[in-house]
Design an enzyme around this catalytic site. Structure first.
Site, PDB file in Angstrom:
ATOM      1  N   ASP A  24       0.877  -1.304   0.173  1.00 11.18           N
ATOM      2  CA  ASP A  24      -0.042   0.169   0.424  1.00 11.18           C
ATOM      3  C   ASP A  24       1.243   1.663   0.002  1.00 11.18           C
ATOM      4  O   ASP A  24       1.775   0.806   0.498  1.00 11.18           O
ATOM      5  CB  ASP A  24      -0.801   0.434   1.043  1.00 11.18           C
ATOM      6  CG  ASP A  24      -1.588   1.299   1.354  1.00 11.18           C
ATOM      7  OD1 ASP A  24      -2.929   1.314   0.669  1.00 11.18           O
ATOM      8  OD2 ASP A  24      -1.634   1.994   2.109  1.00 11.18           O
ATOM      9  N   GLU A  26       0.493   5.378   0.233  1.00  8.84           N
ATOM     10  CA  GLU A  26      -0.137   6.549   0.864  1.00  8.84           C
ATOM     11  C   GLU A  26       1.053   7.988   0.080  1.00  8.84           C
ATOM     12  O   GLU A  26       1.955   7.967  -0.289  1.00  8.84           O
ATOM     13  CB  GLU A  26      -0.305   6.913   1.524  1.00  8.84           C
ATOM     14  CG  GLU A  26      -0.622   6.215   2.341  1.00  8.84           C
ATOM     15  CD  GLU A  26      -2.587   5.897   2.062  1.00  8.84           C
ATOM     16  OE1 GLU A  26      -2.899   6.975   1.887  1.00  8.84           O
ATOM     17  OE2 GLU A  26      -2.881   4.909   2.006  1.00  8.84           O
ATOM     18  N   HIS A 182      -5.933   4.013   5.801  1.00  8.70           N
ATOM     19  CA  HIS A 182      -5.111   5.482   4.917  1.00  8.70           C
ATOM     20  C   HIS A 182      -3.830   5.239   5.576  1.00  8.70           C
ATOM     21  O   HIS A 182      -3.467   6.244   5.312  1.00  8.70           O
ATOM     22  CB  HIS A 182      -5.809   7.011   3.997  1.00  8.70           C
ATOM     23  CG  HIS A 182      -7.180   6.852   4.365  1.00  8.70           C
ATOM     24  ND1 HIS A 182      -6.880   6.203   2.463  1.00  8.70           N
ATOM     25  CD2 HIS A 182      -8.216   6.909   4.531  1.00  8.70           C
ATOM     26  CE1 HIS A 182      -8.674   5.693   2.272  1.00  8.70           C
ATOM     27  NE2 HIS A 182      -9.154   6.928   3.817  1.00  8.70           N
ATOM     28  N   ASP A 187      -3.217  -0.559   6.347  1.00 10.16           N
ATOM     29  CA  ASP A 187      -4.238  -1.227   4.445  1.00 10.16           C
ATOM     30  C   ASP A 187      -3.706  -1.707   4.735  1.00 10.16           C
ATOM     31  O   ASP A 187      -3.890  -2.859   4.247  1.00 10.16           O
ATOM     32  CB  ASP A 187      -4.139   0.272   4.028  1.00 10.16           C
ATOM     33  CG  ASP A 187      -5.015   1.697   4.422  1.00 10.16           C
ATOM     34  OD1 ASP A 187      -5.467   0.715   5.383  1.00 10.16           O
ATOM     35  OD2 ASP A 187      -5.532   2.165   3.254  1.00 10.16           O
TER      36      ASP A 187
END
Length: 221
Positions: A24, A26, A182, A187
């Site tokens: 994941d 961000e 998030h 996540d």
């Protein structure tokens, strides 16, 4: 329930020589070539001798925005990341990817796989950012397949009729705390549990191994 003793349950046989790694990312926007990558986490996977997929190791890094990158206010407001907060303990893209790629190559070798394959929720986004960052830092012998991915959003839509991570996890019986959503690490871990459940559920329902009705059955151990 049954297992098939003449089946090779190694992870390299399950995914055609690819080694799945859950990721994941961000970011400070949606454009992988221009917007800053701010956080990345990975979870590696393992398969036991009976063919059940499980979580293995994890890595997590906060990332220093690369020089000249764009930081969009609406994106950092959404993921609640302050890119310039010194308490983040952020490292360069090169440092993070060097460590991530090293671990992935190690797992590929241990499991006798040919290449890593990215697993993510809405995988195209994470794959684009990973490949763009890899290109910026000189590739570093990127072990991931250049275009093939496993997308848990698509798989969840097929199995559960839901493409939102939190809703898919709920239907899979996996806890999901929206207050931690998030965060790349949170996540990634939840996506890893979800992917394992999707793969294992298909096996429990008789979908794997394929065309196995002719094989010799034995009681599950």
């Amino acid at each position: 329930m049954f297992i098939y003793k003449d089946i090779n349950y190694a992870i390299n046989n399950r995914f055609r020589g690819f080694y799945p790694v859950v990721i994941d990312i961000e970011s400070a926007g949606f454009q992988a070539d221009t917007d800053a990558l701010l956080e990345i986490a990975i979870v590696t996977l393992k398969m036991n001798k009976s063919g059940w997929l499980k979580i293995d190791d994890r890595l997590h890094f906060h990332i220093i925005p690369f020089k000249g990158s764009i930081i969009k206010a609406e994106s950092v407001a959404f993921n609640k990341i302050d890119p310039f907060n010194p308490l983040r303990g952020a490292v360069s893209e090169k440092n993070a990817l060097k460590n991530i790629f090293k671990l992935v190559r190690k797992k590929i070798n241990i499991n006798k796989c040919r290449k890593g394959i990215l697993v993510a929720h809405n995988a195209n986004f994470d794959h684009n950012f990973l490949m763009a960052a890899s290109k910026r830092v000189g590739n570093l012998n990127n072990p991931f397949h250049p275009f093939t991915t496993f997308d848990t959003a698509a798989l969840s839509g097929l199995i559960f009729g839901q493409t939102v991570l939190a809703k898919a996890c709920k239907l899979a019986g996996i806890p999901f705390d929206t207050n931690q959503a998030h965060s790349a690490l949170y996540d990634t871990i939840q996506t890893a549990y979800l992917f394992c459940e999707l793969v294992n559920r298909w096996k429990r329902l008789g979908g794997w191994p394929p065309n196995s009705s002719h094989r010799k059955k034995t009681d599950e151990i």
